[in-house]
Design a protein around this motif. Structure first.
Motif, PDB file in Angstrom:
ATOM      1  N   PRO A 115       9.027  -3.511  -4.288  1.00 46.97           N
ATOM      2  CA  PRO A 115      10.090  -2.728  -3.631  1.00 46.97           C
ATOM      3  C   PRO A 115       9.606  -1.358  -3.164  1.00 46.97           C
ATOM      4  N   HIS A 116       8.446  -0.939  -3.649  1.00 46.95           N
ATOM      5  CA  HIS A 116       7.896   0.354  -3.235  1.00 46.95           C
ATOM      6  C   HIS A 116       7.289   0.291  -1.839  1.00 46.95           C
ATOM      7  N   VAL A 117       6.990  -0.924  -1.346  1.00 43.62           N
ATOM      8  CA  VAL A 117       6.429  -1.075  -0.003  1.00 43.62           C
ATOM      9  C   VAL A 117       7.579  -1.034   0.993  1.00 43.62           C
ATOM     10  N   LYS A 118       7.695   0.076   1.688  1.00 45.53           N
ATOM     11  CA  LYS A 118       8.859   0.346   2.531  1.00 45.53           C
ATOM     12  C   LYS A 118       8.799  -0.381   3.873  1.00 45.53           C
ATOM     13  N   TYR A 119       7.604  -0.523   4.445  1.00 48.20           N
ATOM     14  CA  TYR A 119       7.457  -1.079   5.787  1.00 48.20           C
ATOM     15  C   TYR A 119       6.847  -2.477   5.731  1.00 48.20           C
ATOM     16  N   ARG A 120       6.784  -3.146   6.881  1.00 47.05           N
ATOM     17  CA  ARG A 120       6.279  -4.522   6.917  1.00 47.05           C
ATOM     18  C   ARG A 120       5.355  -4.729   8.122  1.00 47.05           C
ATOM     19  N   VAL A 121       4.579  -5.774   8.030  1.00 49.49           N
ATOM     20  CA  VAL A 121       3.660  -6.141   9.100  1.00 49.49           C
ATOM     21  C   VAL A 121       4.446  -6.409  10.385  1.00 49.49           C
ATOM     22  N   GLY A 122       3.950  -5.863  11.483  1.00 47.60           N
ATOM     23  CA  GLY A 122       4.582  -6.054  12.785  1.00 47.60           C
ATOM     24  C   GLY A 122       5.435  -4.891  13.244  1.00 47.60           C
ATOM     25  N   GLN A 123       5.794  -3.993  12.323  1.00 42.74           N
ATOM     26  CA  GLN A 123       6.598  -2.845  12.722  1.00 42.74           C
ATOM     27  C   GLN A 123       5.742  -1.810  13.449  1.00 42.74           C
ATOM     28  N   VAL A 124       6.337  -1.208  14.467  1.00 43.15           N
ATOM     29  CA  VAL A 124       5.663  -0.150  15.218  1.00 43.15           C
ATOM     30  C   VAL A 124       5.971   1.183  14.555  1.00 43.15           C
ATOM     31  N   VAL A 125       4.949   1.993  14.367  1.00 44.77           N
ATOM     32  CA  VAL A 125       5.097   3.250  13.640  1.00 44.77           C
ATOM     33  C   VAL A 125       4.487   4.412  14.416  1.00 44.77           C
ATOM     34  N   LYS A 126       4.853   5.592  13.989  1.00 50.30           N
ATOM     35  CA  LYS A 126       4.273   6.836  14.514  1.00 50.30           C
ATOM     36  C   LYS A 126       3.752   7.645  13.338  1.00 50.30           C
ATOM     37  N   THR A 142      -1.149  -0.057  -3.378  1.00 54.30           N
ATOM     38  CA  THR A 142      -1.771   1.255  -3.560  1.00 54.30           C
ATOM     39  C   THR A 142      -3.063   1.245  -2.753  1.00 54.30           C
ATOM     40  N   ALA A 143      -3.596   2.418  -2.506  1.00 54.67           N
ATOM     41  CA  ALA A 143      -4.788   2.514  -1.661  1.00 54.67           C
ATOM     42  C   ALA A 143      -5.934   1.679  -2.226  1.00 54.67           C
ATOM     43  N   ARG A 144      -6.511   0.879  -1.394  1.00 55.21           N
ATOM     44  CA  ARG A 144      -7.640   0.044  -1.796  1.00 55.21           C
ATOM     45  C   ARG A 144      -8.787   0.319  -0.824  1.00 55.21           C
ATOM     46  N   ALA A 145      -9.649   1.219  -1.216  1.00 49.40           N
ATOM     47  CA  ALA A 145     -10.740   1.686  -0.356  1.00 49.40           C
ATOM     48  C   ALA A 145     -11.859   2.207  -1.244  1.00 49.40           C
ATOM     49  N   PRO A 146     -13.061   2.369  -0.686  1.00 53.31           N
ATOM     50  CA  PRO A 146     -14.159   2.939  -1.486  1.00 53.31           C
ATOM     51  C   PRO A 146     -13.778   4.307  -2.039  1.00 53.31           C
ATOM     52  N   GLU A 147     -14.181   4.562  -3.258  1.00 51.65           N
ATOM     53  CA  GLU A 147     -13.818   5.821  -3.914  1.00 51.65           C
ATOM     54  C   GLU A 147     -14.290   7.025  -3.108  1.00 51.65           C
ATOM     55  N   SER A 148     -15.474   6.927  -2.539  1.00 51.76           N
ATOM     56  CA  SER A 148     -15.999   8.049  -1.747  1.00 51.76           C
ATOM     57  C   SER A 148     -15.128   8.291  -0.517  1.00 51.76           C
ATOM     58  N   TRP A 149     -14.638   7.217   0.084  1.00 49.33           N
ATOM     59  CA  TRP A 149     -13.766   7.350   1.260  1.00 49.33           C
ATOM     60  C   TRP A 149     -12.452   8.029   0.871  1.00 49.33           C
ATOM     61  N   ILE A 150     -11.857   7.601  -0.242  1.00 48.18           N
ATOM     62  CA  ILE A 150     -10.586   8.180  -0.677  1.00 48.18           C
ATOM     63  C   ILE A 150     -10.738   9.670  -0.958  1.00 48.18           C
ATOM     64  N   ALA A 158      -3.998  13.810  -3.789  1.00 49.69           N
ATOM     65  CA  ALA A 158      -4.351  12.733  -4.713  1.00 49.69           C
ATOM     66  C   ALA A 158      -3.239  11.693  -4.827  1.00 49.69           C
ATOM     67  N   HIS A 159      -2.003  12.095  -4.591  1.00 51.70           N
ATOM     68  CA  HIS A 159      -0.881  11.160  -4.731  1.00 51.70           C
ATOM     69  C   HIS A 159      -0.879  10.091  -3.647  1.00 51.70           C
ATOM     70  N   TRP A 160      -1.627  10.301  -2.551  1.00 51.80           N
ATOM     71  CA  TRP A 160      -1.655   9.309  -1.473  1.00 51.80           C
ATOM     72  C   TRP A 160      -2.207   7.965  -1.957  1.00 51.80           C
ATOM     73  N   ARG A 161      -3.124   8.010  -2.906  1.00 52.96           N
ATOM     74  CA  ARG A 161      -3.769   6.775  -3.343  1.00 52.96           C
ATOM     75  C   ARG A 161      -2.852   5.900  -4.191  1.00 52.96           C
ATOM     76  N   THR A 162      -1.793   6.477  -4.755  1.00 57.05           N
ATOM     77  CA  THR A 162      -0.906   5.720  -5.646  1.00 57.05           C
ATOM     78  C   THR A 162       0.306   5.148  -4.910  1.00 57.05           C
ATOM     79  N   GLN A 163       0.428   5.404  -3.622  1.00 54.71           N
ATOM     80  CA  GLN A 163       1.538   4.864  -2.849  1.00 54.71           C
ATOM     81  C   GLN A 163       1.024   3.790  -1.896  1.00 54.71           C
ATOM     82  N   PRO A 164       1.902   2.975  -1.316  1.00 56.51           N
ATOM     83  CA  PRO A 164       1.449   1.965  -0.361  1.00 56.51           C
ATOM     84  C   PRO A 164       0.667   2.595   0.784  1.00 56.51           C
ATOM     85  N   ASN A 165      -0.401   1.907   1.174  1.00 55.19           N
ATOM     86  CA  ASN A 165      -1.214   2.345   2.309  1.00 55.19           C
ATOM     87  C   ASN A 165      -1.248   1.216   3.336  1.00 55.19           C
ATOM     88  N   TYR A 166      -1.180   1.590   4.618  1.00 53.94           N
ATOM     89  CA  TYR A 166      -0.997   0.618   5.693  1.00 53.94           C
ATOM     90  C   TYR A 166      -2.175   0.619   6.660  1.00 53.94           C
TER      91      TYR A 166
END
Length: 226
Positions: A115-126, A142-150, A158-166
């Motif tokens: 329920p924390h994932v607010k948006y869905r595939v196919g939606q247009v965003v700004k 939650t953010a799934r990327a190389p640690e160095s990239w994050i 830092a809170h960006w990594r704990t929320q949905p990432n698109y």
């Protein structure tokens, strides 16, 4: 349709008068120099005919351009503006697209959907910070990327990594070089009745219904609840 020999000869004859005029005006009055200049122009015309007035060279050129566009796709940072369109000023992560499922590239089925994932595939965003438009082609809870990239992209946020990432396909009218971005949820807002231009859009979607893009079956299989 490629030019045949008769068409080419007619075109050369048609151009003779303007060629002779240019030869007199810009290539000197000496007969030898004019003759040499005209022969050079005819040779160059034949080369143009061989290279560009046939279908095959154009097909080859178009294929090369498509391949270059595909090779130029980068995930760019979310924490700072891109100054050189087409290159990430911070960290190039194309090599991580499939490795470890980074940047929502995992084929793991997202079911159930948090329920924390607010948006869905196919939606247009700004993007709220940088203003560009795009369409969602994937997400991670939650953010799934190389640690160095994050660390480099998120900086003090830092809170960006704990929320949905698109995973966003960026409109080429906003950023001319075809790009993907990976964006925290709080930096996005939904827009309506906006179509996105990107050379890869048909890989992910079948059509646009005026509000959002409709996912292809393979993508719908990964995000069945979107």
């Amino acid at each position: 349709m490629p030019l045949n020999r008769d068409h080419a000869q007619f075109l050369v004859l048609f151009l003779c008068v303007p060629i002779q005029y240019l030869a007199v005006e810009y290539m000197g009055s000496n007969e030898v120099s004019r003759t040499y200049a005209i022969s050079q122009m005819v040779t160059q015309f034949k080369e143009v005919q061989t290279q560009w007035l046939r279908v095959e060279p154009w097909k080859k050129w178009c294929l090369q351009m498509v391949l270059k566009l595909r090779e130029g796709r980068h995930f760019v940072d979310d924490g700072q503006e891109v100054h050189d369109m087409g290159e990430s000023p911070a960290f190039e992560v194309l090599k991580y697209r499939e490795k470890d499922g980074y940047f929502s590239q995992s084929a793991e089925v997202r079911n159930p959907k948090s329920p924390h994932v607010k948006y869905r595939v196919g939606q247009v965003v700004k993007h709220k910070l940088w203003g560009y438009h795009g369409v969602i082609v994937g997400w991670d809870e939650t953010a799934r990327a190389p640690e160095s990239w994050i660390k480099q992209m998120h900086g003090d946020n830092a809170h960006w990594r704990t929320q949905p990432n698109y995973h966003i396909l960026v409109d080429t009218r906003d950023r001319p070089a075809p790009q993907f971005t990976y964006v925290p949820q709080e930096n996005l807002e939904i827009v309506k009745q906006v179509k996105i231009l990107h050379p890869s859009i048909e890989e992910y979607f079948e059509s646009f219904d005026g509000s959002q893009y409709l996912a292809r079956p393979w993508l719908k299989g990964v995000y069945p609840k979107d």
